[in-house]
Design an enzyme around this catalytic site. Structure first.
Site, PDB file in Angstrom:
ATOM      1  N   SER A 145       1.223   3.238  -2.481  1.00 40.25           N
ATOM      2  CA  SER A 145       1.887   4.133  -1.537  1.00 40.25           C
ATOM      3  C   SER A 145       0.996   4.319  -0.317  1.00 40.25           C
ATOM      4  O   SER A 145      -0.226   4.293  -0.416  1.00 40.25           O
ATOM      5  CB  SER A 145       2.165   5.483  -2.204  1.00 40.25           C
ATOM      6  N   ASP A 146       1.629   4.489   0.828  1.00 39.19           N
ATOM      7  CA  ASP A 146       0.899   4.759   2.054  1.00 39.19           C
ATOM      8  C   ASP A 146       1.785   5.615   2.951  1.00 39.19           C
ATOM      9  O   ASP A 146       3.007   5.512   2.898  1.00 39.19           O
ATOM     10  CB  ASP A 146       0.521   3.467   2.773  1.00 39.19           C
ATOM     11  N   GLN A 147       1.157   6.452   3.766  1.00 41.13           N
ATOM     12  CA  GLN A 147       1.930   7.365   4.609  1.00 41.13           C
ATOM     13  C   GLN A 147       1.330   7.458   6.002  1.00 41.13           C
ATOM     14  O   GLN A 147       0.115   7.435   6.165  1.00 41.13           O
ATOM     15  CB  GLN A 147       1.936   8.757   3.988  1.00 41.13           C
TER      16      GLN A 147
ATOM     17  N   GLY B 150       5.528   4.703   2.605  1.00 44.90           N
ATOM     18  CA  GLY B 150       5.815   3.411   1.990  1.00 44.90           C
ATOM     19  C   GLY B 150       5.535   3.494   0.506  1.00 44.90           C
ATOM     20  O   GLY B 150       4.589   4.160   0.071  1.00 44.90           O
TER      21      GLY B 150
END
Length: 192
Positions: A68-70, A105
């Site tokens: 995950s990425d933000q 993401g």
């Protein structure tokens, strides 16, 4: 069921994933998180989420790996983690009375089959009008220097919001659980 691996060192993501009552382990991938030229915020978070998962595939065969990425976007510009009081104060002053978009993401990689589901979950925060004094009081209490947008939505940061919009509030904290459950179900995981 394949064991779960969270490709992150984030305490926030760990706390969110534990809500699903599924056993998992954590490992932090070492990837280059640079923004590519002409890459949209959505493309960036999807690419990084998948890269984080794939970076651990060789060392964890037979796992379902969650990446995950933000990023936060304000006035069409990507803003990251502030890291310092001064940067956080500037971010919040700039965001005062405006709309901040968060794009998270999410990737779920089956390291056994190589199959990877990737998505981006948006969430929008409409900020209250904030003056310098209120911002400084908030920053001294919560110190959100490791949070995109300079606030902790799971804490006192919610007091800075006028309203929010989106399908999954957990995406604002960095791991969209509703979409993750869909992905896990597609992999045959039984959710308690």
């Amino acid at each position: 069921m394949l064991p779960l691996l969270l490709a992150s060192s984030s305490v926030y993501r760990r706390e969110l994933l534990s809500r699903l009552h599924l056993p998992f382990i954590c490992s932090s991938p070492d990837i280059d998180e640079s923004h590519h030229e002409n890459e949209s915020a959505e493309e960036l978070v999807k690419r990084l989420a998948e890269q984080k998962a794939r970076a651990l595939a060789a060392s964890h065969p037979g796992y379902l790996i969650i990446g995950s990425d933000q990023v936060a976007a304000l006035d069409g510009r990507i803003i990251g983690k502030p890291h310092t009081f001064e940067n956080a104060r500037e971010q919040l002053l700039t965001a005062s009375g405006k709309r901040v978009s968060f794009l998270t993401g999410l990737a779920l990689l089956n390291s056994e089959t190589g199959s990877c589901q990737v998505d981006c979950v948006p969430f929008t925060v409409h900020m209250r009008e904030l003056d310098a004094e209120r911002i400084e009081r908030y920053l001294r209490v919560e110190q959100p220097y490791d949070c995109a947008g300079s606030f902790k939505a799971e804490g006192l940061g919610v007091s800075l919001f006028q309203s929010t919009e989106g399908s999954d509030a957990t995406s604002l904290i960095g791991l969209p659980l509703i979409r993750l459950v869909d992905m896990l179900l597609a992999e045959g995981v039984q959710i308690p």
